[in-house]
Design a protein around this motif. Structure first.
Motif: not given
Length: 590
Positions: A1-17
């Motif tokens: 079954m196909t997922p409605l939403l998939s998130v893969e290897n998500l990385s989030i940063g702020f500025g240069r941190g």
């Protein structure tokens, strides 16, 4: 079954941190509920905001892919243009935010703000939208949908505003609902009903749900899959059944250990002593007149409190429990002198043992100044109660400056001592409130309340917005301060597990009336009133095999005229509080 939403290897940063979210992956199937669990600051909310691309300007999605699948095929959300995203936000994907006061416009009526979703995405007329919104308001538990529709956000309690946010997110029946702590500001009966409503909508529409929460009881009642996050990383993920029965990661087990629960052991509690009272409220009522907004309609009387009698012993804790709008905070404001009671009501305060009682609402200026030093308050929302423009040192020393206590150096030393007492460091004095987590801000609010060495503190939902581990720390702190400083607490809460831990006596309020009052050991194991039974039944437990009994909740949380004959009341016929056993009072027709 196909997922409605998939998130893969998500990385989030702020500025240069460094990245604050690192390599997060999960999938949500159609109709499924996925719970994101973790402490404040673990990256749960940032991850969810990335799905709708409503991150702060300084944030960047550094790596990863967010895919929404539907009838039109897969859409990579982190690569769509702004115009395409606007067609998805609020329509195919809706989000319930944690802080409703900051998410609702103070200049527009609640009904118009919720209707806007239908105007923009469904092309509904004003008449059609109004009808749909009023139906939704009734389903999320507004006792008077018409009044809610015509109200502004500042005219409603925190719990009522959160109901409006839930209605706004669900009125368009989205494919995916992202709920960021959707029931944090709600009392347990409304929480149970709202969770039941979300489940019902999922069955009707096949809607998927991402539930951000720190309440493991909510997880046990709602989720099929669980993702546990800590410091931006996924610690553990899998089916809710397996994780709740046998958590594998030490951090997950730590969350379980910190979760408060109503104790199972049966005991008979002792009534609160009456020989050394610090606060006494006698026959306190409070009536507000609400203007109709239309010249031909009569004004409406709102009974916030009716015939309230409270007695708080020195060094003890009286907890007031009830749903949003039951009169808990109004009673507390009257106790502090911030609101006058209706004629005939009286509030007495004794600063020290043996002192003559001081009538709170009939004080001279000098008496009021002395009273304000003795009685302080810790507010529900620590972010709003601390000025964002003042450094912590200035916020802490302000009460001392107002009361002209000590030199600047002595005030600074006092602030340092108060911070250390609540487990914070003196080097935090130069920071601003936004630099602290929710739990740290609540500790700052407690520290500020201690600056004047009060004898009594009113705690208005002090742990409602905190995750379980920080909540445990704050409760431990309050217990230690009470023991060390002999403080008296008037503790307002909708969380019965918290109340069971900290209270010496519990008063249950409904529609401005105290319907039952007893020590916690007696109240939780021998409840008599249908509303008290509903509160206990609605308390979510972190046990997959003990779901919330929605029928029992609906029975007790319904209109008073649906209760058993002995407990029914109307505006004109109100039964008395009857003592069923020593220290155990129930409002019923004897």
């Amino acid at each position: 079954m196909t997922p409605l939403l998939s998130v893969e290897n998500l990385s989030i940063g702020f500025g240069r941190g460094d990245a604050v979210v690192r390599d997060v992956s999960f999938e949500v199937m159609p109709g499924q509920t996925l719970a994101l669990v973790g402490e404040s600051g673990s990256g749960k909310t940032v991850t969810c905001r990335a799905v709708l691309r409503i991150l702060p300007k300084a944030a960047q999605i550094r790596t990863g892919r967010i895919t929404l699948n539907g009838q039109d095929g897969p859409l990579t959300l982190n690569q769509l243009g702004e115009r395409q995203l606007r067609a998805i936000r609020g329509n195919r994907i809706s989000m319930i935010f944690q802080e409703p006061m900051r998410s609702l416009s103070p200049l527009h009526r609640i009904g118009n703000q919720v209707s806007e979703v239908l105007w923009l995405h469904r092309g509904a007329s004003e008449r059609e939208a109004r009808k749909t919104v009023l139906e939704q308001f009734e389903r999320v538990g507004f006792p008077d949908p018409e009044r809610a529709y015509n109200s502004y956000p500042f005219e409603m309690s925190g719990g009522m505003r959160q109901r409006a946010m839930i209605a706004m997110a669900m009125v368009a029946k989205p494919d995916l609902l992202i709920a960021d702590e959707p029931t944090t500001a709600l009392d347990v009966t409304t929480q149970a009903q709202v969770l039941g409503l979300i489940k019902e909508l999922q069955r009707e529409t096949g809607m998927a749900l991402i539930l951000v929460t720190h309440d493991l009881g909510v997880v046990a009642n709602m989720a099929e899959q669980v993702v546990v996050m800590h410091k931006g990383r996924v610690m553990e993920s899998g089916s809710a059944v397996a994780m709740l029965k046998d958590p594998a990661h030490p951090y997950t087990r730590q969350l379980f250990d910190a979760a408060p629960e109503i104790p199972d052991t049966q005991a008979v509690g002792l009534p609160m002593p009456q020989d050394d009272l610090i606060l006494e409220m006698k026959d306190v009522s409070k009536t507000y007149t609400m203007r109709s907004g239309r010249g031909w309609q009569p004004h409406k009387q709102i009974y916030a409190c009716r015939g309230v009698d409270f007695r708080l012993a020195r060094g003890k804790t009286l907890a007031i429990v009830g749903e949003s709008g039951s009169g808990k905070t109004t009673a507390a404001r009257i106790a502090l002198g911030a609101e006058p009671p209706d004629p005939g009501g009286q509030v007495l305060f004794r600063a020290a043992p043996g002192d003559a009682p001081l009538t709170v609402h009939d004080m001279t200026r000098a008496q009021r100044t002395a009273f304000q030093r003795q009685a302080q308050m810790v507010f529900q929302d620590p972010y709003s109660s601390l000025s964002p423009r003042m450094r912590i040192q200035d916020a802490m020393t302000e009460p001392l400056e107002i009361h002209r206590i000590g030199t600047r150096a002595e005030q600074r030393d006092k602030a340092t001592e108060a911070l250390e007492r609540v487990g914070l460091n003196a080097d935090m004095l130069k920071r601003y409130p936004h630099a602290f987590s929710g739990g740290q801000r609540q500790r700052l609010s407690v520290a500020r309340a201690l600056m004047l060495d009060p004898a009594m503190i009113v705690c208005d939902e002090p742990t409602s917005a905190l995750d379980v581990s920080v909540q445990d720390q704050i409760l431990t702190l309050l217990e230690e301060l009470q023991e060390g400083l002999k403080l008296s607490y008037l503790f307002i809460s909708h969380d019965l597990a918290v109340v069971a831990r900290i209270a010496d006596e519990v008063a249950v309020m409904r529609q401005g009336l105290v319907v039952e009052q007893a020590p916690p050991e007696t109240l939780f194991h021998n409840p008599q009133h249908p509303y008290t039974k509903a509160l206990i039944a609605a308390q979510p437990e972190p046990d997959i095999d003990r779901p919330i009994n929605l029928k029992l909740v609906a029975l007790g949380a319904g209109a008073p005229d649906t209760w058993a004959e002995a407990f029914r009341f109307t505006d004109s016929v109100i039964p008395s509080l009857v003592e069923m056993e020593p220290g155990h009072k129930v409002r019923c027709h004897a």
